[in-house]
Design a protein around this motif. Structure first.
Motif, short mmCIF file in Angstrom:
data_model
loop_
_atom_site.label_atom_id
_atom_site.label_comp_id
_atom_site.label_asym_id
_atom_site.label_seq_id
_atom_site.Cartn_x
_atom_site.Cartn_y
_atom_site.Cartn_z
N LEU A 37 0.86 -1.24 -0.07
CA LEU A 37 0.11 0.11 0.16
C LEU A 37 0.83 1.22 -0.13
CD1 LEU A 37 -2.61 -1.02 2.49
CD2 LEU A 37 -2.68 -1.26 0.06
N THR A 38 0.25 2.22 -0.73
CA THR A 38 1.46 3.42 -0.75
C THR A 38 0.85 4.50 0.37
OG1 THR A 38 -0.36 4.61 -2.06
CG2 THR A 38 1.19 3.34 -3.26
N GLU A 45 -7.18 5.35 3.97
CA GLU A 45 -7.79 4.08 4.69
C GLU A 45 -7.93 4.45 6.35
OE1 GLU A 45 -8.97 1.12 4.24
OE2 GLU A 45 -8.89 1.12 2.09
N ILE A 46 -7.11 5.04 6.98
CA ILE A 46 -6.88 5.36 8.31
C ILE A 46 -8.02 6.49 8.63
CG2 ILE A 46 -5.75 6.71 10.05
CD1 ILE A 46 -3.28 5.49 9.14
N LEU A 47 -8.01 7.59 7.59
CA LEU A 47 -9.14 8.65 7.70
C LEU A 47 -10.56 8.06 7.59
CD1 LEU A 47 -7.36 11.30 5.84
CD2 LEU A 47 -7.67 11.22 8.18
N ASP A 48 -10.85 7.17 6.74
CA ASP A 48 -12.15 6.68 6.27
C ASP A 48 -12.59 5.88 7.50
OD1 ASP A 48 -12.28 8.14 3.89
OD2 ASP A 48 -11.81 6.42 2.65
N GLY A 51 -14.00 7.84 10.21
CA GLY A 51 -14.96 8.75 9.76
C GLY A 51 -14.85 9.81 9.16
N LEU A 52 -13.23 10.01 8.98
CA LEU A 52 -12.93 11.45 8.47
C LEU A 52 -13.03 11.46 6.75
CD1 LEU A 52 -10.03 11.91 11.05
CD2 LEU A 52 -12.04 13.01 10.89
N TYR A 53 -14.05 11.32 6.45
CA TYR A 53 -14.43 11.23 4.89
C TYR A 53 -14.06 12.57 4.29
CZ TYR A 53 -16.76 6.90 6.73
OH TYR A 53 -16.92 5.60 7.19
N ASP A 54 -14.43 13.59 5.02
CA ASP A 54 -14.05 14.89 4.42
C ASP A 54 -12.56 15.42 4.54
OD1 ASP A 54 -14.45 14.95 7.19
OD2 ASP A 54 -15.41 16.91 7.25
#
Length: 225
Positions: A37-38, A45-48, A51-54
């Protein structure tokens, strides 16, 4: 001479840290993770997953220019980190996402540091002038005010330490928990992130030495040692 000893220690730490950061990043940039993974994928991935989709993951020019911008809530990764699947890249990407998680959770030290920034943008530029004028004019009131303002700069450096250490701890834990690195690869992650943390320690020690130097004049002990 305490201020001089502390300052020399700080300078030494800073120089050593800069060397360690460059050498560690260079070495572990050439070793890919087993996951493939880059840095940008790991960051997304960590953000999503939290819940940090934005919060966008953006690529910025330069090397070691990676950072989290709290004003617009964005993770910005240098091109080598963004595109590479190396141990160094995923380490840095995860670390910057650690700051985004701190922001989401209103991590105390991060919140305090953010609140200091607008004030320090003004006072950090004024402090050196007040100190210089105070020394030249032998006006201790100006020196005192300069020392107080510069103490705020030192406090900022000190508050930065737990912020950075916590972000690195989060990064290491997440990378292992998600299986994006192995126990064997963790050694490289430790080397990269620990070297980066050392730069902040060096800066804090240098700033503390400067503050003690200025304070020694204020207390009339500038030439006693």
């Amino acid at each position: 001479m305490i201020w001089l000893i502390i300052s020399l220690i700080g300078v030494g730490l800073s120089l050593w840290a800069q060397f360690r950061v460059k050498s560690s990043f260079s070495r572990w940039s050439n070793i890919p993770t087993h996951s493939g993974l880059t840095g940008s994928v790991v960051a997304r991935e960590i953000l999503d997953r939290n819940g940090l989709y934005d919060v966008p993951v953006e690529m910025v020019p330069g090397v070691l220019t990676d950072h989290y911008d709290p004003t617009v809530r964005a993770v910005r990764l240098s091109e080598p980190v963004y595109r590479s699947d190396s141990i160094a890249s995923v380490s840095v990407a995860a670390h910057e996402c650690g700051h985004a998680l701190q922001h989401k959770e209103a991590y105390g030290a991060l919140v305090f540091r953010h609140r200091m920034v607008p004030i320090l943008n003004i006072t950090s530029g004024i402090a050196p002038w007040l100190l210089m004028m105070g020394f030249v004019l032998k006006a201790m009131n100006l020196v005192l005010l300069g020392v107080i303002l510069f103490a705020g700069v030192v406090l900022f450096h000190l508050v930065t330490l737990p912020v950075e250490f916590n972000a690195s701890a989060r990064a290491k834990k997440i990378l292992l928990q998600q299986g994006w690195i192995t126990e064997g690869e963790k050694r490289g992650v430790d080397r990269v992130l620990n070297a980066a943390a050392l730069t902040y320690v060096g800066s804090a020690v240098v700033a503390l030495g400067q503050l003690l130097y200025y304070a020694s004049f204020l207390l009339g002990r500038g030439d006693e040692d």
